[in-house]
Design a protein around this motif. Structure first.
Motif, mmCIF file in Angstrom:
data_model
loop_
_atom_site.group_PDB
_atom_site.id
_atom_site.type_symbol
_atom_site.label_atom_id
_atom_site.label_comp_id
_atom_site.label_asym_id
_atom_site.label_seq_id
_atom_site.Cartn_x
_atom_site.Cartn_y
_atom_site.Cartn_z
ATOM 1 N N GLU A 131 -15.170 -28.322 -40.764
ATOM 2 C CA GLU A 131 -16.061 -29.196 -41.501
ATOM 3 C C GLU A 131 -17.397 -29.305 -40.787
ATOM 4 O O GLU A 131 -17.444 -29.283 -39.544
ATOM 5 C CB GLU A 131 -15.471 -30.614 -41.619
ATOM 6 N N LEU A 132 -18.462 -29.416 -41.566
ATOM 7 C CA LEU A 132 -19.739 -29.870 -41.042
ATOM 8 C C LEU A 132 -19.758 -31.382 -41.235
ATOM 9 O O LEU A 132 -19.782 -31.876 -42.363
ATOM 10 C CB LEU A 132 -20.901 -29.226 -41.805
ATOM 11 N N ASP A 182 -23.692 -30.971 -32.500
ATOM 12 C CA ASP A 182 -23.027 -29.879 -33.202
ATOM 13 C C ASP A 182 -22.095 -30.450 -34.262
ATOM 14 O O ASP A 182 -21.118 -31.136 -33.940
ATOM 15 C CB ASP A 182 -22.237 -29.031 -32.198
ATOM 16 N N PRO A 183 -22.345 -30.177 -35.545
ATOM 17 C CA PRO A 183 -21.529 -30.792 -36.599
ATOM 18 C C PRO A 183 -20.251 -30.033 -36.920
ATOM 19 O O PRO A 183 -19.381 -30.552 -37.638
ATOM 20 C CB PRO A 183 -22.467 -30.780 -37.800
ATOM 21 N N LEU A 184 -20.115 -28.780 -36.429
ATOM 22 C CA LEU A 184 -18.994 -27.936 -36.829
ATOM 23 C C LEU A 184 -17.719 -28.388 -36.106
ATOM 24 O O LEU A 184 -17.648 -28.345 -34.871
ATOM 25 C CB LEU A 184 -19.304 -26.475 -36.509
ATOM 26 N N LEU A 241 -26.622 -21.378 -41.188
ATOM 27 C CA LEU A 241 -27.299 -22.013 -40.056
ATOM 28 C C LEU A 241 -28.159 -23.171 -40.538
ATOM 29 O O LEU A 241 -28.170 -24.250 -39.923
ATOM 30 C CB LEU A 241 -28.157 -20.999 -39.305
ATOM 31 N N ASN A 242 -28.893 -22.969 -41.621
ATOM 32 C CA ASN A 242 -29.747 -24.029 -42.156
ATOM 33 C C ASN A 242 -28.935 -25.221 -42.645
ATOM 34 O O ASN A 242 -29.319 -26.386 -42.436
ATOM 35 C CB ASN A 242 -30.609 -23.490 -43.301
ATOM 36 N N ILE A 243 -27.808 -24.947 -43.294
ATOM 37 C CA ILE A 243 -26.966 -26.032 -43.784
ATOM 38 C C ILE A 243 -26.383 -26.821 -42.615
ATOM 39 O O ILE A 243 -26.307 -28.061 -42.651
ATOM 40 C CB ILE A 243 -25.865 -25.483 -44.704
ATOM 41 N N ALA A 244 -25.990 -26.132 -41.556
ATOM 42 C CA ALA A 244 -25.460 -26.828 -40.376
ATOM 43 C C ALA A 244 -26.524 -27.716 -39.735
ATOM 44 O O ALA A 244 -26.228 -28.831 -39.285
ATOM 45 C CB ALA A 244 -24.922 -25.811 -39.374
ATOM 46 N N PRO A 298 -18.290 -35.049 -45.100
ATOM 47 C CA PRO A 298 -18.053 -33.734 -44.499
ATOM 48 C C PRO A 298 -18.010 -32.623 -45.549
ATOM 49 O O PRO A 298 -17.665 -32.861 -46.711
ATOM 50 C CB PRO A 298 -16.693 -33.901 -43.816
ATOM 51 N N LEU A 299 -18.348 -31.418 -45.117
ATOM 52 C CA LEU A 299 -18.382 -30.252 -45.995
ATOM 53 C C LEU A 299 -17.746 -29.068 -45.302
ATOM 54 O O LEU A 299 -18.050 -28.783 -44.134
ATOM 55 C CB LEU A 299 -19.835 -29.902 -46.347
#
Length: 334
Positions: free
Chosen positions: A5-6, A12-14, A43-46, A55-56
Motif C-alpha cells: 500500500e501507499l 516512504d509511503p510504500l 514514482l510520481n504517485i508515491a 491507502p492505495l
C-alpha cells in the motif's frame, strides 16, 4: 493476502501489509499475480501519497493466472495467463473522466498484490511464449508506444521515428517502429545505453548533452526532410527540440513529463510546420489487443533491465528512480 500500500503519511509511503482477499462478483475474474512492472508514473504517485485520504495498492502493470471466475464469465477460463488493462473500463472509443477515475494504481487499487479482481473485459490473454515477467511490461509502456506510433500516427516502412531516452516506452517504440520497417533515432546521454540501443536496431543515436541542438541534428540526419514521428517523453524541456526535428506535417506523440509539466514552448514552430501534437495516455483495451497482435507478429521480446523479488519492492522503486535502467524494471511475486 499480501499487498503493498501507499499509505498517506510523511516519509516512504510504500508498506507491505496483509489485506482481505478482494471479493468476487458477477462478471469478474480473480487473478493470482505473478509479476508487476513499474513505470515513472508510479514514482510520481508515491511522491503524492501523503495527500491521499486512504491507502492505495500501487502499480498499473501486472500479469498472472486466472484462479477463480465470477458468475457469467465467458472470455477467460481458470488457468489462463492474462494481463490487466491499465484502464479496465476503457474498452474502445474515446478516453473519458470515468475511465480516468478507474486507472489502476492511481485512482483505484493496482497490481502490487498477490490477488487482483477485475471485470473480465479488463483481462487479456497472453502469448504463450512470454514469461509473466515479460508480459507484465506490456500494459502501460507497450500500449503507450503502440498508441503513439500506430493510432495517433501511421508509421510506415521508410518513415523515420525518434524516441527520447531508453526507458520502457522508448524501447518498445524502437522495437515496434523497426518491426514496421521504419528507421529509428534514439537520444541518450549514456554511451553504454546508446550502444545497447544500436544492438536493438537503432539506426542512429545522439548524445543530447553533447549535442544540445539535437533536434536539428536529427533533422540533418534525414537529409533535411525531418522526422515523421517523435515519441516525446520529456515535456517542456525537450518540446522545442522535438519541433525542430519533425518534418512538415509530422506528428509529436507527447506522453511524458520528465522535465516537468509546465514551461515555455515554441508554438510558432507547431503551426509553421503544420505539426500534429497528439496527447497519449496509455490506451484502451482495443489498443492493447492490437498491440498484442503486433507483439506476436513481430516476435517482439520485451527488454527487462532488472527483476526484484516481492520483498524488494522498495529497492525496485529506488532503482527506477535512479534512471539507471534500460527498458523495464519488474517485481516478481512468489
Amino acid at each position: 493476502m499480501r499487498a503493498y500500500e501507499l499509505q498517506p503519511r510523511e516519509g516512504d509511503p510504500l508498506t507491505l501489509v496483509e489485506r482481505p482477499r478482494p471479493t468476487l462478483g458477477p462478471g469478474e475474474v480473480r487473478v493470482r499475480v505473478r509479476a508487476v512492472s513499474l513505470n515513472y508514473r508510479d514514482l510520481n504517485i508515491a511522491k503524492g501519497a501523503k495527500r491521499r485520504k486512504a491507502p492505495l495498492v500501487p502499480a498499473s502493470d501486472g500479469a498472472g493466472e486466472v484462479i477463480e471466475l465470477g458468475p457469467g464469465v465467458t472470455r477467460v477460463a481458470v488457468g489462463d495467463r492474462v494481463a490487466a488493462a491499465f484502464f479496465p473500463t476503457w474498452l474502445d472509443g474515446e478516453l473519458s473522466d470515468y475511465h480516468h477515475a478507474n486507472a489502476l494504481g492511481g485512482t483505484r487499487d493496482g497490481m502490487l498484490a498477490e490477488e487482483v479482481v477485475l471485470p473480465e473485459a479488463a483481462w487479456l490473454k497472453l502469448p504463450a511464449r512470454l514469461s509473466f515477467e515479460e508480459a507484465a511490461t506490456l500494459p502501460c509502456a507497450g500500449v503507450t508506444a503502440y498508441h503513439a506510433l500506430f493510432v495517433a500516427a501511421r508509421v510506415s516502412p521508410g518513415d523515420v521515428v525518434l524516441v527520447q531516452g531508453t526507458g520502457g516506452v522508448s524501447i518498445f517504440g524502437l522495437q515496434l517502429a523497426k518491426a514496421a520497417g521504419a528507421r529509428v533515432i534514439v537520444t541518450s546521454s549514456s554511451e553504454a545505453k546508446r550502444a545497447r540501443a544500436q544492438e536493438l536496431g537503432a539506426d542512429h543515436v545522439i548524445d543530447y548533452k553533447a549535442v544540445p541542438a539535437w533536434g536539428e541534428a536529427a533533422r540533418s540526419w534525414t537529409g533535411g526532410r525531418g522526422i515523421d514521428v517523435v515519441i516525446e517523453v520529456g515535456g517542456p524541456g525537450t518540446f522545442d527540440q522535438s519541433v525542430a526535428a519533425l518534418r512538415y506535417g509530422g506528428t509529436m506523440s507527447i506522453l511524458g513529463v520528465l522535465t516537468g509539466m509546465r514551461g515555455e514552448v515554441n508554438t510558432y514552430g507547431v503551426f509553421h510546420k503544420a505539426l500534429r501534437i497528439a496527447g497519449i495516455y496509455v490506451g484502451s483495451v482495443a489498443m492493447f489487443e492490437g498491440f498484442l497482435r503486433a507483439v506476436e507478429a513481430s516476435r517482439l521480446a520485451p527488454v527487462i533491465d532488472r527483476t526484484f523479488a516481492f520483498a524488494e519492492a522498495r529497492e525496485a522503486y529506488a532503482y527506477l528512480a535512479s534512471a539507471a535502467h534500460f527498458g523495464k524494471v519488474v517485481v516478481r511475486l512468489d
